[in-house]
Design a protein around this motif. Structure first.
Motif, mmCIF file in Angstrom:
data_model
loop_
_atom_site.group_PDB
_atom_site.id
_atom_site.type_symbol
_atom_site.label_atom_id
_atom_site.label_comp_id
_atom_site.label_asym_id
_atom_site.label_seq_id
_atom_site.Cartn_x
_atom_site.Cartn_y
_atom_site.Cartn_z
ATOM 1 N N LEU A 1 31.992 -7.478 5.551
ATOM 2 C CA LEU A 1 30.872 -8.413 5.466
ATOM 3 C C LEU A 1 30.189 -8.170 4.124
ATOM 4 N N ALA A 2 30.688 -8.844 3.112
ATOM 5 C CA ALA A 2 30.242 -8.638 1.741
ATOM 6 C C ALA A 2 30.069 -9.999 1.063
ATOM 7 N N PRO A 3 29.280 -10.064 0.002
ATOM 8 C CA PRO A 3 28.991 -11.363 -0.619
ATOM 9 C C PRO A 3 30.224 -12.159 -1.000
ATOM 10 N N GLU A 4 31.253 -11.469 -1.516
ATOM 11 C CA GLU A 4 32.433 -12.197 -1.990
ATOM 12 C C GLU A 4 33.278 -12.772 -0.864
ATOM 13 N N LYS A 5 32.973 -12.400 0.382
ATOM 14 C CA LYS A 5 33.742 -12.912 1.529
ATOM 15 C C LYS A 5 33.206 -14.258 2.040
ATOM 16 N N HIS A 6 31.967 -14.588 1.714
ATOM 17 C CA HIS A 6 31.368 -15.890 2.048
ATOM 18 C C HIS A 6 31.514 -16.247 3.538
ATOM 19 N N VAL A 7 31.203 -15.290 4.384
ATOM 20 C CA VAL A 7 31.295 -15.520 5.825
ATOM 21 C C VAL A 7 30.268 -16.555 6.283
ATOM 22 N N GLU A 8 29.245 -16.805 5.467
ATOM 23 C CA GLU A 8 28.255 -17.819 5.815
ATOM 24 C C GLU A 8 28.862 -19.216 5.929
ATOM 25 N N LEU A 9 30.073 -19.388 5.423
ATOM 26 C CA LEU A 9 30.746 -20.682 5.556
ATOM 27 C C LEU A 9 31.078 -21.018 7.009
ATOM 28 N N LEU A 10 30.921 -20.064 7.914
ATOM 29 C CA LEU A 10 31.139 -20.313 9.338
ATOM 30 C C LEU A 10 29.893 -20.857 10.031
ATOM 31 N N ALA A 11 28.836 -21.111 9.276
ATOM 32 C CA ALA A 11 27.583 -21.559 9.889
ATOM 33 C C ALA A 11 27.769 -22.857 10.661
ATOM 34 N N ARG B 1 51.720 -26.067 9.412
ATOM 35 C CA ARG B 1 52.752 -25.457 10.253
ATOM 36 C C ARG B 1 52.268 -24.171 10.905
ATOM 37 N N THR B 2 51.620 -23.296 10.135
ATOM 38 C CA THR B 2 51.084 -22.055 10.705
ATOM 39 C C THR B 2 49.561 -22.020 10.652
ATOM 40 N N GLY B 3 48.963 -22.988 10.007
ATOM 41 C CA GLY B 3 47.510 -23.010 9.889
ATOM 42 C C GLY B 3 47.064 -24.122 8.975
ATOM 43 N N LEU B 4 45.820 -24.014 8.526
ATOM 44 C CA LEU B 4 45.232 -25.036 7.663
ATOM 45 C C LEU B 4 44.610 -24.367 6.440
ATOM 46 N N LEU B 5 44.931 -24.866 5.268
ATOM 47 C CA LEU B 5 44.322 -24.408 4.024
ATOM 48 C C LEU B 5 43.233 -25.399 3.631
ATOM 49 N N VAL B 6 42.066 -24.873 3.243
ATOM 50 C CA VAL B 6 40.926 -25.717 2.906
ATOM 51 C C VAL B 6 40.438 -25.387 1.500
ATOM 52 N N PRO B 7 39.742 -26.313 0.848
ATOM 53 C CA PRO B 7 39.201 -26.016 -0.481
ATOM 54 C C PRO B 7 38.276 -24.810 -0.440
ATOM 55 N N PRO B 8 38.397 -23.885 -1.373
ATOM 56 C CA PRO B 8 37.545 -22.690 -1.364
ATOM 57 C C PRO B 8 36.066 -23.060 -1.441
ATOM 58 N N GLY B 9 35.259 -22.378 -0.638
ATOM 59 C CA GLY B 9 33.820 -22.545 -0.693
ATOM 60 C C GLY B 9 33.284 -23.814 -0.070
ATOM 61 N N ASP B 10 34.103 -24.576 0.610
ATOM 62 C CA ASP B 10 33.705 -25.875 1.158
ATOM 63 C C ASP B 10 33.358 -25.719 2.643
ATOM 64 N N ILE B 11 32.078 -25.643 2.960
ATOM 65 C CA ILE B 11 31.661 -25.428 4.346
ATOM 66 C C ILE B 11 32.051 -26.596 5.239
ATOM 67 N N GLU C 1 21.279 -13.494 10.442
ATOM 68 C CA GLU C 1 20.262 -14.542 10.367
ATOM 69 C C GLU C 1 20.905 -15.904 10.142
ATOM 70 N N ALA C 2 21.949 -15.964 9.305
ATOM 71 C CA ALA C 2 22.595 -17.242 8.982
ATOM 72 C C ALA C 2 23.426 -17.772 10.142
ATOM 73 N N LEU C 3 23.929 -16.857 10.995
ATOM 74 C CA LEU C 3 24.779 -17.253 12.121
ATOM 75 C C LEU C 3 24.168 -16.732 13.424
ATOM 76 N N PRO C 4 22.995 -17.239 13.801
ATOM 77 C CA PRO C 4 22.299 -16.669 14.976
ATOM 78 C C PRO C 4 23.044 -16.876 16.285
#
Length: 373
Positions: free
Chosen positions: A208-218, A307-317, A242-245
């Motif tokens: 859980l670090a800034p470069e991981k951008h887990v806040e994109l799961l909001a 086929r095995t998953g979905l690739l999305v544009p980086p940083g796009d919530i 706080e971002a993902l209550p």
């Protein structure tokens, strides 16, 4: 063969560099070689007997802003340990601080060196050390150019290294334990605990670090019928709570407990765009999960879009939220993606990857012998 593994991290640290260094040492021992690990000392080192080979711990300090990462202090212990081990080859795991001293010692002692690129060190330097990326790349380029061979974990990182002037770059991927990470470990009691109303479980596992951008799961965390589960720790944990209550935070998990959590999820999402490989994606695939990941870096080699998953544009919530919505509403698609992903990683054992590493070692040693002849 006597190998000195100089690594920026080693268990009990929990991260990709530490895990790969451990697996490398274990494989060398299994194949009859004699490894020595040189790593930063931590506040709590492994219990003697838990390690597969001798480990020399170098004094270190916690990285400012990220105390889970240790930075080795200057000293002569690294060079002395390499000499005392009578190393025939030096393996540099993600060299940046301690690895630079390992490379210098290898050069002075006329020992061939293999440098393994594992971390977006330029991103780390920018985020945690107040260094510009160009400064970090100069350091990366210097140590990797001095090595006899650089091993990149993915085609994207190989291209990145070559674009920054690093020579002699070869591909060396990572293995996965498909016995530990297996759909068979799915735990219905755990699922009822995490999703008491039968929600689709969408998980992130990692630092859980800034470069991981887990806040994109909001966006996904607010979706009806979906429960987001976050596993891991790091400096971003308080802000993410706080971002993902509405998310469930399980903290750091390891071993069978971690495998059980993976297998009990329905969808795995990785949000960080700077991964050189992304081992958690591979572990999720071994666990039979469909994967959502950024179309950047290591996941490009791992996830076959559609086929095995979905690739999305980086940083796009919005793209992350949309991908979660699609898979949450399509159980047959989830099952198909998960089965295909599991099949893809079945042959990527640590044994196979370890033997490939030994092949790289042999080529480096043969090249040195040919030059000396």
């Amino acid at each position: 063969m006597r190998v000195a593994i100089v690594t920026e991290s080693f268990p009990p640290d929990v991260n990709g560099v530490a895990h790969c260094a451990l697996r490398t040492a274990e494989h060398l021992v299994r194949r009859g070689h004699e490894p020595l690990v040189i790593a930063p000392a931590g506040p709590q080192d492994a219990t003697p007997g838990d390690e597969p080979c001798p480990v020399v711990r170098v004094p270190s300090l916690p990285l400012p802003g990220y105390p889970q990462v240790r930075v080795a202090l200057p000293g002569r212990r690294t060079a002395a340990a390499i000499a005392a081990h009578r190393a025939e080859l030096v393996h540099l795991a993600s060299p940046f601080i301690l690895g630079v001293r390992g490379m210098a010692a290898a050069t002075r002692q006329h020992i061939p060196a293999v440098a393994v690129y594992q971390t977006d060190l330029a991103g780390y330097a920018r985020t945690y050390l107040s260094l510009g990326e160009s400064t970090a790349w100069r350091r990366i380029r210097a140590v990797h150019t001095a090595a006899d061979r650089t091993l990149a974990p993915s085609s994207a990182s190989q291209r990145d290294l070559e674009a920054h002037g690093v020579p002699r770059v070869h591909l060396w991927p990572r293995g996965v334990d498909s016995v530990r990470f297996d759909p068979a470990h799915r735990d219905m009691a755990l699922r009822r605990e995490l999703a008491p109303n039968g929600e689709v479980l969408v998980g992130y596992i990692g630092r859980l670090a800034p470069e991981k951008h887990v806040e994109l799961l909001a966006g996904a965390s607010r979706m009806p019928g979906v429960k987001v589960v976050v596993v891991g720790d790091g400096p971003s944990a308080p802000g993410l709570r706080e971002a993902l209550p509405d998310a469930v935070f399980l903290g750091r998990r390891t071993g069978h407990d971690l495998a059980r959590i993976y297998a009990s999820l329905d969808v795995f999402v990785h949000t960080g765009p700077f991964e050189t490989f992304c081992q958690t994606v591979q572990e999720a695939m071994a666990s039979g999960l469909p994967v959502i990941a950024p179309a950047a870096g290591g996941p490009l080699d791992l996830v076959d879009h559609g086929r095995t998953g979905l690739l999305v544009p980086p940083g796009d919530i919005d793209a992350v939220t949309g991908a979660v919505r699609l898979l949450a509403g399509a159980p047959a698609m989830r099952d198909q993606f998960g089965a295909e992903g599991r099949a893809d990683v079945a042959a990527r054992t640590w044994e196979a990857v370890g033997d490939l590493l030994l092949h790289h070692y042999a080529q480096v040693l043969n090249a040195r012998t040919a030059v000396a002849a």
